[in-house]
Design a protein around this motif. Sequence first.
Motif, PDB file in Angstrom:
ATOM      1  N   ASN A   1      -8.273  -2.613  -9.326  1.00  0.00           N
ATOM      2  CA  ASN A   1      -8.546  -1.208  -9.648  1.00  0.00           C
ATOM      3  C   ASN A   1      -7.406  -0.739 -10.543  1.00  0.00           C
ATOM      4  N   SER A   2      -7.640   0.309 -11.303  1.00  0.00           N
ATOM      5  CA  SER A   2      -6.678   0.727 -12.322  1.00  0.00           C
ATOM      6  C   SER A   2      -5.328   1.091 -11.725  1.00  0.00           C
ATOM      7  N   CYS A   3      -5.327   1.638 -10.528  1.00  0.00           N
ATOM      8  CA  CYS A   3      -4.068   2.070  -9.909  1.00  0.00           C
ATOM      9  C   CYS A   3      -3.210   0.884  -9.510  1.00  0.00           C
ATOM     10  N   ILE A   4      -3.774  -0.071  -8.781  1.00  0.00           N
ATOM     11  CA  ILE A   4      -2.971  -1.209  -8.337  1.00  0.00           C
ATOM     12  C   ILE A   4      -2.630  -2.125  -9.500  1.00  0.00           C
TER      13      ILE A   4
ATOM     14  N   CYS B   1      -1.784   3.295  -3.855  1.00  0.00           N
ATOM     15  CA  CYS B   1      -3.096   2.984  -4.425  1.00  0.00           C
ATOM     16  C   CYS B   1      -4.057   2.528  -3.346  1.00  0.00           C
TER      17      CYS B   1
ATOM     18  N   HIS C   1       0.383  -0.556 -11.140  1.00  0.00           N
ATOM     19  CA  HIS C   1       1.580  -0.683 -10.307  1.00  0.00           C
ATOM     20  C   HIS C   1       2.157  -2.096 -10.373  1.00  0.00           C
TER      21      HIS C   1
ATOM     22  N   LYS D   1       0.823  -1.205   0.000  1.00  0.00           N
ATOM     23  CA  LYS D   1       0.000   0.000   0.000  1.00  0.00           C
ATOM     24  C   LYS D   1       0.858   1.256   0.000  1.00  0.00           C
TER      25      LYS D   1
ATOM     26  N   SER E   1       2.846   1.624  -3.498  1.00  0.00           N
ATOM     27  CA  SER E   1       2.009   1.932  -4.666  1.00  0.00           C
ATOM     28  C   SER E   1       1.250   3.241  -4.502  1.00  0.00           C
TER      29      SER E   1
END
Length: 228
Positions: free
Chosen positions: A184-187, A154, A190, A149, A152
Amino acid sequence: MAAGDEITATSGWPFGDSADEQEWPADEPADDWTPARRRRPTQLTVIDPPAMAPRSPAARSPKSRVRTRVARMPRVRPRAALRRSEVDLTRVLPRFGTMPMSHALATGWLRSGGVRMKSTGNCSSKQVHHCTSLDSVRTGTIARMIELKRESGCPIMVTGGTEAGHAPGQYSHGNGYKLDISHNSCIDRHITRYHAKAGVRSDGARLYRSGSGTVFADESDHWDILFR
């Protein structure tokens, strides 16, 4: 003076032969003394004390090993034990990584690290497959999830833990090595950008591996993460 009288030389002191031999009257103030009337100071001869012979080693008292300092307790800030956010969970020692945690303690650590958790059945029983339980999860697993967490930046939502219904094995959910998180797009970005591709799993899930050995399996509706 008549002729033939004997002339005796005097010092001009009216009370005796010499000022050095005559005490000044006690009733006259000392401030009225003139230098001529003061007695010469007595010369004192200081005799050095004889040198003491060194003491033999046997006569010396043994050195005491008892410490005379007063022990001071460390200063503790008020309610410091209740401030979970001040605990750096990423510094968990490796020898403590395999220690199991209770569900309440694990969820508290995740919450303090900014990681959320979701249960489909809104329950936490380890024996029910539609619950999300962290009972008996490894300390290292929770610490490295919080590290993910922080690295990232995210949002992370944990959807699976040690509850029944997962595949068995040594490095499994039930033994506290795995956690599931939502896509989700962020994780997603990453994991796929900063971790090396590691092939495809037998069920078709694409694998990514970190430098520390963490394996990410891209399943249809979540990431299956193995923390070893």
